[in-house]
Design an enzyme around this catalytic site. Structure first.
Site, mmCIF file in Angstrom:
data_model
loop_
_atom_site.group_PDB
_atom_site.id
_atom_site.type_symbol
_atom_site.label_atom_id
_atom_site.label_comp_id
_atom_site.label_asym_id
_atom_site.label_seq_id
_atom_site.Cartn_x
_atom_site.Cartn_y
_atom_site.Cartn_z
ATOM 1 N N THR A 239 0.842 -1.195 0.000
ATOM 2 C CA THR A 239 0.000 0.000 0.000
ATOM 3 C C THR A 239 0.880 1.249 0.000
ATOM 4 O O THR A 239 0.399 2.345 0.305
ATOM 5 C CB THR A 239 -0.926 0.035 1.225
ATOM 6 O OG1 THR A 239 -0.122 -0.045 2.419
ATOM 7 C CG2 THR A 239 -1.918 -1.115 1.203
ATOM 8 N N ALA A 240 2.161 1.090 -0.329
ATOM 9 C CA ALA A 240 3.106 2.208 -0.291
ATOM 10 C C ALA A 240 3.183 2.875 -1.660
ATOM 11 O O ALA A 240 2.323 3.673 -2.018
ATOM 12 C CB ALA A 240 4.472 1.714 0.173
ATOM 13 N N ARG A 241 4.183 2.509 -2.436
ATOM 14 C CA ARG A 241 4.339 2.982 -3.805
ATOM 15 C C ARG A 241 4.830 1.826 -4.658
ATOM 16 O O ARG A 241 5.718 1.067 -4.238
ATOM 17 C CB ARG A 241 5.331 4.156 -3.885
ATOM 18 C CG ARG A 241 4.803 5.460 -3.298
ATOM 19 C CD ARG A 241 3.646 6.024 -4.105
ATOM 20 N NE ARG A 241 3.156 7.314 -3.603
ATOM 21 C CZ ARG A 241 2.186 7.450 -2.727
ATOM 22 N NH1 ARG A 241 1.595 6.375 -2.202
ATOM 23 N NH2 ARG A 241 1.786 8.653 -2.357
ATOM 24 N N GLU A 270 0.661 3.292 -12.862
ATOM 25 C CA GLU A 270 -0.753 3.154 -12.480
ATOM 26 C C GLU A 270 -1.630 3.832 -13.524
ATOM 27 O O GLU A 270 -1.439 5.023 -13.798
ATOM 28 C CB GLU A 270 -1.016 3.786 -11.107
ATOM 29 C CG GLU A 270 -0.372 3.009 -9.974
ATOM 30 C CD GLU A 270 -0.736 3.544 -8.603
ATOM 31 O OE1 GLU A 270 -1.413 4.605 -8.513
ATOM 32 O OE2 GLU A 270 -0.352 2.923 -7.610
ATOM 33 N N HIS A 289 -5.597 1.637 -6.232
ATOM 34 C CA HIS A 289 -5.102 2.678 -5.324
ATOM 35 C C HIS A 289 -6.246 3.259 -4.486
ATOM 36 O O HIS A 289 -6.455 4.477 -4.443
ATOM 37 C CB HIS A 289 -4.403 3.786 -6.121
ATOM 38 C CG HIS A 289 -3.340 4.506 -5.324
ATOM 39 N ND1 HIS A 289 -2.177 4.970 -5.867
ATOM 40 C CD2 HIS A 289 -3.286 4.849 -4.009
ATOM 41 C CE1 HIS A 289 -1.449 5.570 -4.940
ATOM 42 N NE2 HIS A 289 -2.095 5.499 -3.796
ATOM 43 N N ILE A 290 -6.949 2.365 -3.791
ATOM 44 C CA ILE A 290 -8.106 2.780 -2.987
ATOM 45 C C ILE A 290 -7.862 2.668 -1.480
ATOM 46 O O ILE A 290 -8.758 2.963 -0.688
ATOM 47 C CB ILE A 290 -9.353 1.939 -3.339
ATOM 48 C CG1 ILE A 290 -9.093 0.439 -3.083
ATOM 49 C CG2 ILE A 290 -9.784 2.184 -4.767
ATOM 50 C CD1 ILE A 290 -10.343 -0.426 -3.166
#
Length: 331
Positions: A239-241, A270, A289-290
């Site tokens: 959930t970072a990058r 993305e 990316h939610i």
């Protein structure tokens, strides 16, 4: 004292709904209705008497032209996460202060991460695929489920999100190990985690959760060897990058190790290219990316900025102010 709200109009009244605006108006005068960044750039003179800017997603980048137009600007209240793409050297040179709702956004990300951890420990992704493929339930005892009790969770970086996650872990019997070269042993002891090196974390964890900021030094730091060293039937969460992971190598590893479930809320680029194998891989759970604040969650960020403003007026220390040193380590 005068202020203005500048951000994407899609989010303005969700981050700063009427009840928060009413609360702010008890202490400040707004010089105009909320503006988008494009509207601001066509009328920079509107900043001439502004003391405070409330912003969020789609807000202005604080470059020289914007800052020169706002000679009275004292503080920015940023009702979103990272400020990496909006703050400039000129901003720091002018001595303007900024606080961010990154901590509020961290709550949403930590909740998503906990859900992924539980799903991973229940082997939910594999169970779903097997059920869809066979139309039968796998026999008890043959489901390769670890369960969320007395397992080892590995956290890569102990920033705001990981620390929120540690609060949620208080309801579970987890052993937590972590890799973070910026954390002292004293701080790790206070957080209740055991510091290990990155290789050890991957080898020993039942779930690996990545929370590392994207810096030049962290780009592509997670490699194929790390995935291949993981125990059987384990879980990786990002959930970072996306660019912190060498994605090509990750895909190779996940093809070889179909027993590893990967929950990926971030990838690079993305969205993934239309030809990306990630869309078809059965051991990959891909979301757009939610993990960060969505829906009603975004109001939490505006609420936090109003609280920070009230603290500012009272002369209190701001909980979420970012200085230049903090900024340089941010994602």
């Amino acid at each position: 004292m005068k202020a203005i709200i500048i951000m994407d109009d899609v989010f303005t009244h969700r981050v700063y709904p009427d009840y928060l605006i009413k609360e702010l108006k008890e202490d400040i005068e707004f010089v105009s209705k909320p503006l988008t960044n494009d509207e601001l750039l066509k009328n920079l003179d509107i900043l001439s008497e502004v003391d405070f800017i409330f912003s969020g997603w789609g807000g202005p980048k604080f470059e020289k032209d914007v800052l020169d137009a706002a000679p009275n600007l004292k503080m920015v209240f940023y009702g979103a996460g990272t400020i990496k793409n909006i703050v400039t050297n000129t901003f720091w040179e002018k001595g303007i202060r900024i606080t961010t709702a990154n901590a509020a956004n961290a709550i949403a990300v930590s909740e998503y991460t906990l859900a992924a951890i539980i799903f991973g420990l229940k082997n939910a992704l594999t169970m779903n695929q097997q059920l869809n493929d066979t139309k039968t339930y796998p026999e008890p005892g043959k489901r390769n489920i670890r369960g969320a009790f007395k397992v080892k969770i590995g956290l890569i970086s102990l920033g705001a999100i990981a620390r929120e996650l540690l609060k949620l872990f208080e309801n579970f019997d987890f052993e937590v190990i972590a890799y973070d070269p910026f954390i002292t042993q004293e701080e790790a002891d206070r957080l209740g985690v055991v510091l290990v090196d990155l290789d050890t974390l991957f080898k020993e964890s039942d779930v690996v959760s990545l929370h590392t900021p994207l810096l030049d030094s962290t780009r592509g730091m997670i490699r194929k060897k790390h995935f291949l060293s993981m125990k059987g039937n384990t879980t990786f969460i990002n959930t970072a990058r996306g660019a912190v992971v060498n994605e090509e190598e990750m895909i190779e590893a996940l093809r070889e190790r179909k027993d590893i479930s990967a929950y990926l809320d971030v990838v690079y680029p993305e969205p993934p290219k239309k030809s990306s194998p990630l869309y078809e891989m059965k051991n990959v759970f891909l979301t757009p990316h939610i993990a960060g604040s969505e829906g009603n969650e975004v109001t939490r960020m505006g609420d936090l900025m109003v609280k920070e403003f009230k603290a500012y007026l009272a002369g209190e220390k701001l909980k979420y102010e970012v200085n230049k040193e903090d900024y340089e380590r941010m994602a």
